[in-house]
Design an enzyme around this catalytic site. Structure first.
Site, PDB file in Angstrom:
ATOM      1  N   CYS A  56       0.930  -1.221  -0.278  1.00 59.21           N
ATOM      2  CA  CYS A  56       0.025  -0.099  -0.084  1.00 59.21           C
ATOM      3  C   CYS A  56       0.970   1.134  -0.068  1.00 59.21           C
ATOM      4  CB  CYS A  56      -0.813  -0.030   1.271  1.00 59.21           C
ATOM      5  SG  CYS A  56      -1.958   1.267   1.408  1.00 59.21           S
ATOM      6  N   CYS A  59       0.241   2.994   3.881  1.00 59.01           N
ATOM      7  CA  CYS A  59       0.876   2.352   5.105  1.00 59.01           C
ATOM      8  C   CYS A  59       1.831   1.428   5.002  1.00 59.01           C
ATOM      9  CB  CYS A  59      -0.315   1.987   5.767  1.00 59.01           C
ATOM     10  SG  CYS A  59      -1.220   0.570   5.055  1.00 59.01           S
ATOM     11  N   CYS A 105      -7.510  -1.047   1.359  1.00 58.44           N
ATOM     12  CA  CYS A 105      -6.384  -1.681   1.926  1.00 58.44           C
ATOM     13  C   CYS A 105      -7.070  -1.851   3.555  1.00 58.44           C
ATOM     14  CB  CYS A 105      -5.073  -0.551   2.115  1.00 58.44           C
ATOM     15  SG  CYS A 105      -4.055  -1.140   3.605  1.00 58.44           S
ATOM     16  N   CYS A 108      -5.418   0.741   6.245  1.00 56.21           N
ATOM     17  CA  CYS A 108      -5.665   2.113   6.261  1.00 56.21           C
ATOM     18  C   CYS A 108      -6.830   2.529   5.629  1.00 56.21           C
ATOM     19  CB  CYS A 108      -4.229   2.945   5.801  1.00 56.21           C
ATOM     20  SG  CYS A 108      -3.977   2.674   4.144  1.00 56.21           S
ATOM     21  N   CYS A 128      -8.113  -5.076 -10.165  1.00 57.30           N
ATOM     22  CA  CYS A 128      -7.511  -4.009 -11.246  1.00 57.30           C
ATOM     23  C   CYS A 128      -7.225  -2.808 -10.068  1.00 57.30           C
ATOM     24  CB  CYS A 128      -8.686  -3.675 -11.972  1.00 57.30           C
ATOM     25  SG  CYS A 128      -8.366  -2.328 -13.248  1.00 57.30           S
TER      26      CYS A 128
END
Length: 138
Positions: A56, A59, A105, A108, A128
Site C-alpha cells: 500500500c 501505510c 487496504c 488504512c 484492477c
C-alpha cells in the site's frame, strides 16, 4: 465478496486526512484517500513483472505478490489474488451507474481499485489496482 464481510486487519493505521495529505503526492492522495482513478496506461507498472511484492502506498502493508500479477490489457496493474485474505477489504460500489466491488487496504482504508470476476485461473479474479495506490517492495 463484499457481502460476506471482511477479515479482521492485521493492524490499523488511522492517520488524519492532513497527515495523509502531507505524506502523499497530490495525485496519490486523490486516488487513495478520495477514491480517484488514474488514467489507464499512465504507469509503467502495468508492464513490469519483476519478482517482489507490492505494498500500500499509504501505510506500507504488503498487499500483492508479483507471482500473481498479469497483463490484463486494462491499463492498470492487475493481480489474481491478494497476498493474504486479511490485507484487502471489499465494499459494494454502486457509483457511476455500475455495480462493482471496490478494494481498499484493510489496514488504512486506502482506495486501491476494484476486483472483477473475469481474471485467469486459478482464482478467476482480476484485481484492477491503481498504480498510485501501490509501492513496489524487494
Amino acid at each position: 465478496m463484499a457481502r460476506d464481510g471482511n477479515a479482521a486487519p492485521p493492524r490499523r493505521d488511522e492517520r488524519s486526512e492532513a497527515a495523509w495529505q502531507a505524506l502523499l503526492s497530490p495525485e496519490a492522495f486523490h486516488v487513495t484517500r478520495q477514491k480517484g482513478t488514474e488514467r489507464a496506461f499512465s504507469s509503467s507498472m502495468c508492464s513490469r513483472f519483476e519478482p517482489g511484492r507490492y505494498a500500500c502506498a499509504c501505510c506500507g502493508t504488503p498487499l500483492f505478490d508479483a507471482d500473481t500479477k498479469f497483463d490484463s490489457g486494462s491499463g492498470w496493474p492487475s493481480f489474481t489474488q491478494a497476498l493474504t485474505p486479511d490485507v484487502v477489504a471489499y465494499h459494494a460500489d454502486h457509483s457511476h451507474g455500475m455495480t462493482r466491488v471496490e478494494t481498499t487496504c484493510n489496514v488504512c482504508d486506502a482506495h486501491l481499485g476494484h476486483v472483477f470476476p473475469d481474471g485467469p485461473a486459478p482464482s478467476g479474479l482480476r484485481y484492477c489496482i491503481n498504480a498510485l495506490a501501490l509501492r513496489k517492495l524487494d
